[in-house]
Write a protein that holds these residues in place. Structure first.
Motif, PDB file in Angstrom:
ATOM      1  N   GLY A 100      26.173  -1.099 -25.182  1.00  0.00           N
ATOM      2  CA  GLY A 100      25.188  -0.729 -26.185  1.00  0.00           C
ATOM      3  C   GLY A 100      23.758  -0.898 -25.699  1.00  0.00           C
ATOM      4  N   CYS A 101      23.563  -0.897 -24.384  1.00  0.00           N
ATOM      5  CA  CYS A 101      22.240  -1.101 -23.810  1.00  0.00           C
ATOM      6  C   CYS A 101      21.337   0.104 -24.108  1.00  0.00           C
ATOM      7  CB  CYS A 101      22.352  -1.299 -22.302  1.00  0.00           C
ATOM      8  SG  CYS A 101      20.770  -1.536 -21.467  1.00  0.00           S
ATOM      9  N   GLY A 102      20.201  -0.151 -24.741  1.00  0.00           N
ATOM     10  CA  GLY A 102      19.272   0.926 -25.063  1.00  0.00           C
ATOM     11  C   GLY A 102      18.687   1.576 -23.826  1.00  0.00           C
ATOM     12  N   GLY A 103      18.437   0.794 -22.785  1.00  0.00           N
ATOM     13  CA  GLY A 103      17.902   1.353 -21.557  1.00  0.00           C
ATOM     14  C   GLY A 103      18.833   2.380 -20.943  1.00  0.00           C
ATOM     15  N   VAL A 104      20.114   2.074 -20.930  1.00  0.00           N
ATOM     16  CA  VAL A 104      21.102   3.018 -20.404  1.00  0.00           C
ATOM     17  C   VAL A 104      21.161   4.262 -21.285  1.00  0.00           C
ATOM     18  CG1 VAL A 104      23.571   3.383 -19.981  1.00  0.00           C
ATOM     19  CG2 VAL A 104      22.471   1.249 -19.251  1.00  0.00           C
ATOM     20  N   ARG A 105      21.147   4.064 -22.597  1.00  0.00           N
ATOM     21  CA  ARG A 105      21.215   5.202 -23.515  1.00  0.00           C
ATOM     22  C   ARG A 105      19.999   6.118 -23.353  1.00  0.00           C
ATOM     23  NH1 ARG A 105      21.559   2.499 -27.678  1.00  0.00           N
ATOM     24  NH2 ARG A 105      19.480   2.702 -28.599  1.00  0.00           N
ATOM     25  N   TYR A 106      18.808   5.528 -23.303  1.00  0.00           N
ATOM     26  CA  TYR A 106      17.593   6.343 -23.183  1.00  0.00           C
ATOM     27  C   TYR A 106      17.513   7.032 -21.822  1.00  0.00           C
ATOM     28  CZ  TYR A 106      15.659   4.524 -27.533  1.00  0.00           C
ATOM     29  OH  TYR A 106      15.450   4.228 -28.855  1.00  0.00           O
ATOM     30  N   ALA A 107      18.042   6.391 -20.800  1.00  0.00           N
ATOM     31  CA  ALA A 107      18.005   6.997 -19.467  1.00  0.00           C
ATOM     32  C   ALA A 107      18.788   8.297 -19.415  1.00  0.00           C
ATOM     33  CB  ALA A 107      18.557   6.018 -18.431  1.00  0.00           C
ATOM     34  N   MET A 108      19.781   8.449 -20.282  1.00  0.00           N
ATOM     35  CA  MET A 108      20.623   9.636 -20.259  1.00  0.00           C
ATOM     36  C   MET A 108      20.136  10.713 -21.224  1.00  0.00           C
ATOM     37  SD  MET A 108      22.231   8.630 -17.875  1.00  0.00           S
ATOM     38  CE  MET A 108      22.848  10.303 -17.704  1.00  0.00           C
ATOM     39  N   LEU A 147      28.942   3.433 -17.544  1.00  0.00           N
ATOM     40  CA  LEU A 147      27.659   3.455 -16.845  1.00  0.00           C
ATOM     41  C   LEU A 147      26.998   2.084 -16.885  1.00  0.00           C
ATOM     42  CD1 LEU A 147      25.448   4.915 -15.316  1.00  0.00           C
ATOM     43  CD2 LEU A 147      24.562   5.777 -17.491  1.00  0.00           C
ATOM     44  N   VAL A 148      27.140   1.374 -18.003  1.00  0.00           N
ATOM     45  CA  VAL A 148      26.634   0.001 -18.076  1.00  0.00           C
ATOM     46  C   VAL A 148      27.263  -0.844 -16.968  1.00  0.00           C
ATOM     47  CG1 VAL A 148      26.747  -2.132 -19.443  1.00  0.00           C
ATOM     48  CG2 VAL A 148      26.029   0.014 -20.519  1.00  0.00           C
ATOM     49  N   GLU A 149      28.574  -0.733 -16.795  1.00  0.00           N
ATOM     50  CA  GLU A 149      29.270  -1.507 -15.757  1.00  0.00           C
ATOM     51  C   GLU A 149      28.814  -1.099 -14.364  1.00  0.00           C
ATOM     52  OE1 GLU A 149      33.412  -2.068 -18.348  1.00  0.00           O
ATOM     53  OE2 GLU A 149      33.368  -0.758 -16.590  1.00  0.00           O
ATOM     54  N   LEU A 150      28.712   0.209 -14.131  1.00  0.00           N
ATOM     55  CA  LEU A 150      28.307   0.687 -12.814  1.00  0.00           C
ATOM     56  C   LEU A 150      26.858   0.314 -12.508  1.00  0.00           C
ATOM     57  CD1 LEU A 150      30.041   4.175 -12.863  1.00  0.00           C
ATOM     58  CD2 LEU A 150      30.666   2.219 -11.422  1.00  0.00           C
TER      59      LEU A 150
END
Length: 222
Positions: A100-108, A147-150
């Protein structure tokens, strides 16, 4: 929401309780720090290192930024890494992401995010490296989780690329580098069980900064 004044009231209550229940707590706290762990995590307000690890003040050295990135030209992160390894002699370095990381979500997202663009591009680079695996995941939520894990995995690799970690490990067999993911829905940590020594051997073909290099500047392939 907590008020500004309540923060100071909470602080006074916490200090009084600590003094009453743990004699000498603040004397020991003020004396020095010798943590075994460096924790590199996300700035997300829901993910606090001491709480999720169950440790007390003084037991973990903490660096946090958006999406728990370890970027080679980020002097903040690199200074923390240098200080933790060379001066605090930490035994473990943990990169901890969270689902649920916002940084990962916004990056995509295909949108201009201003100053965040160059920072989040590091996550897009992780996607580029692993796009075959990620694009094969049909469920979008599951794809983001992976993607969070990677991203955690690649930030661990970035830690291992650093000269201070390579040199200290070759001399002392420490610190070890670990990748974790925190699940906000369960409160549990997931250990990605990264093979630290295998990653180190693999990247040293190109990123060897240990001082043990060939005249060409890199170790020859095995």
């Amino acid at each position: 929401m907590i008020t500004y004044q309540q923060i100071f009231e909470n602080n006074q209550r916490w200090a009084a309780e600590k003094s009453a229940t743990v004699p000498g707590f603040f004397d020991r706290l003020a004396a020095d720090q010798s943590p075994d762990y460096l924790y590199i995590g996300c700035s997300d307000s829901r993910v606090t290192a001491e709480d999720l690890m169950g440790v007390a003040p003084g037991e973990v050295f903490v660096h946090r930024n958006i999406a728990n990135l370890v970027v080679n030209n980020d002097l903040n992160a690199q200074s923390v890494l240098e200080y933790a390894v060379r001066h605090l002699h930490v035994k473990h370095i943990v990169v901890c992401g969270h689902y649920g990381c916002g940084g990962v979500r916004y990056a995509m997202q295909a949108k201009d995010l201003g100053l965040l663009n160059p920072w989040l591009r590091n996550i897009r680079d992780v996607y580029r490296l692993h796009h075959v695996e990620l694009d094969a995941i049909a469920d979008l939520a599951a794809r983001y989780d992976r993607l969070v894990e990677l991203n955690v995995q690649e930030q661990c690799v970035n830690v291992i690329k650093s000269a201070v970690v390579q040199q200290h490990y070759l001399r002392h067999k420490l610190p070890l580098v670990h990748g974790w993911v925190f699940d906000l829905k369960t409160g549990l940590l997931k250990d990605l069980n990264l093979d630290f020594e295998h990653i180190l051997r693999d990247i040293q073909q190109i990123y060897d900064l240990s001082g043990e290099v060939s005249s060409a500047g890199m170790k020859p392939p095995n």
